[in-house]
Structures are given as structure tokens and as C-alpha cells.
Design a protein around this motif. Structure first.
Motif, short mmCIF file in Angstrom:
data_model
loop_
_atom_site.label_atom_id
_atom_site.label_comp_id
_atom_site.label_asym_id
_atom_site.label_seq_id
_atom_site.Cartn_x
_atom_site.Cartn_y
_atom_site.Cartn_z
N ASP A 144 -7.00 -1.85 -23.42
CA ASP A 144 -8.42 -2.09 -23.66
C ASP A 144 -8.70 -2.30 -25.15
OD1 ASP A 144 -9.02 -1.91 -20.97
OD2 ASP A 144 -9.64 0.19 -21.08
N LEU A 145 -8.12 -1.46 -25.98
CA LEU A 145 -8.32 -1.57 -27.42
C LEU A 145 -7.77 -2.89 -27.94
CD1 LEU A 145 -9.26 -0.25 -30.05
CD2 LEU A 145 -7.01 0.83 -30.21
N LEU A 146 -6.60 -3.26 -27.49
CA LEU A 146 -5.99 -4.51 -27.91
C LEU A 146 -6.87 -5.69 -27.51
CD1 LEU A 146 -3.64 -6.00 -29.20
CD2 LEU A 146 -2.45 -5.90 -27.02
N GLU A 147 -7.40 -5.66 -26.31
CA GLU A 147 -8.27 -6.74 -25.84
C GLU A 147 -9.53 -6.85 -26.69
OE1 GLU A 147 -10.83 -8.05 -21.91
OE2 GLU A 147 -9.21 -6.62 -21.66
N GLN A 148 -10.12 -5.71 -27.03
CA GLN A 148 -11.33 -5.71 -27.86
C GLN A 148 -11.04 -6.27 -29.25
OE1 GLN A 148 -13.16 -1.84 -27.86
NE2 GLN A 148 -13.11 -1.73 -25.63
N TYR A 149 -9.94 -5.85 -29.85
CA TYR A 149 -9.57 -6.35 -31.18
C TYR A 149 -9.32 -7.85 -31.15
CZ TYR A 149 -8.92 -1.67 -33.26
OH TYR A 149 -9.09 -0.42 -33.77
N GLU A 150 -8.62 -8.32 -30.11
CA GLU A 150 -8.32 -9.74 -30.02
C GLU A 150 -9.59 -10.56 -29.80
OE1 GLU A 150 -5.25 -9.65 -27.01
OE2 GLU A 150 -3.68 -9.70 -28.55
N GLN A 151 -10.53 -10.05 -29.02
CA GLN A 151 -11.80 -10.75 -28.82
C GLN A 151 -12.60 -10.80 -30.11
OE1 GLN A 151 -13.73 -8.74 -25.56
NE2 GLN A 151 -12.53 -9.80 -24.01
N ALA A 152 -12.61 -9.72 -30.85
CA ALA A 152 -13.33 -9.69 -32.12
C ALA A 152 -12.70 -10.67 -33.11
CB ALA A 152 -13.32 -8.28 -32.71
N PHE A 153 -11.38 -10.71 -33.15
CA PHE A 153 -10.69 -11.63 -34.06
C PHE A 153 -11.02 -13.08 -33.68
CE2 PHE A 153 -7.15 -14.15 -35.63
CZ PHE A 153 -7.05 -13.70 -36.94
N GLU A 154 -11.01 -13.36 -32.38
CA GLU A 154 -11.33 -14.71 -31.92
C GLU A 154 -12.77 -15.09 -32.28
OE1 GLU A 154 -11.62 -17.24 -27.77
OE2 GLU A 154 -10.32 -15.49 -27.84
N ALA A 155 -13.68 -14.16 -32.12
CA ALA A 155 -15.09 -14.42 -32.46
C ALA A 155 -15.24 -14.72 -33.96
CB ALA A 155 -15.95 -13.24 -32.06
N LEU A 156 -14.50 -13.99 -34.77
CA LEU A 156 -14.58 -14.21 -36.22
C LEU A 156 -13.98 -15.57 -36.60
CD1 LEU A 156 -13.73 -10.70 -37.67
CD2 LEU A 156 -15.95 -11.85 -37.65
N SER A 157 -13.08 -16.08 -35.78
CA SER A 157 -12.49 -17.37 -36.06
C SER A 157 -13.51 -18.50 -35.99
CB SER A 157 -11.34 -17.66 -35.08
OG SER A 157 -10.32 -16.72 -35.26
N PHE A 158 -14.59 -18.26 -35.24
CA PHE A 158 -15.64 -19.27 -35.11
C PHE A 158 -16.73 -19.09 -36.15
CE2 PHE A 158 -13.81 -19.17 -30.81
CZ PHE A 158 -13.49 -20.52 -30.68
N ALA A 159 -16.69 -18.00 -36.90
CA ALA A 159 -17.72 -17.73 -37.91
C ALA A 159 -17.57 -18.69 -39.08
CB ALA A 159 -17.61 -16.28 -38.40
N GLN A 160 -18.68 -18.95 -39.70
CA GLN A 160 -18.67 -19.84 -40.87
C GLN A 160 -19.18 -19.13 -42.09
OE1 GLN A 160 -20.70 -23.46 -40.01
NE2 GLN A 160 -19.34 -23.97 -38.34
#
Length: 55
Positions: free
Chosen positions: A39-55
């Protein structure tokens, strides 16, 4: 959970991504050693992916 929008400077965004990447690697090592961290790994990976779209 209510979502909020925040503004970050480029260096702040880079710092967050670096920290998340490091934590993802640490959690993957824990998982390899048998820890139940899916669960923790999934949350971290989702957060990292979301930040990849940030500008």
C-alpha cells in the motif's frame, strides 16, 4: 479527502520528486526483504507520477 492545489518553485518540485524516488527505492528494498509495504509503495508511486505532470 479534499484535494488542494499548491504552487511550487521548480527547485521545490525537484526536491519532492527526489525524496519520493529515494523513498520508493527504500520501500522496494523492504518489500524484497519480505515487508508488507504494498500500500505504501503504491501511494508513493502514485504521488511520484502525479508530480511528473506538475509544471
Amino acid at each position: 479527502m479534499k484535494m488542494k492545489t499548491v504552487k511550487l518553485a521548480e527547485n521545490e518540485l525537484a526536491t519532492l520528486k527526489a525524496v519520493l524516488f529515494t523513498e520508493i527505492q527504500r520501500v522496494k528494498k523492504e518489500k524484497a526483504n519480505g515487508a508488507n509495504v504494498d500500500d505504501l509503495l503504491e501511494q508513493y508511486e502514485q504521488a511520484f507520477e502525479a508530480l511528473s505532470f506538475a509544471q
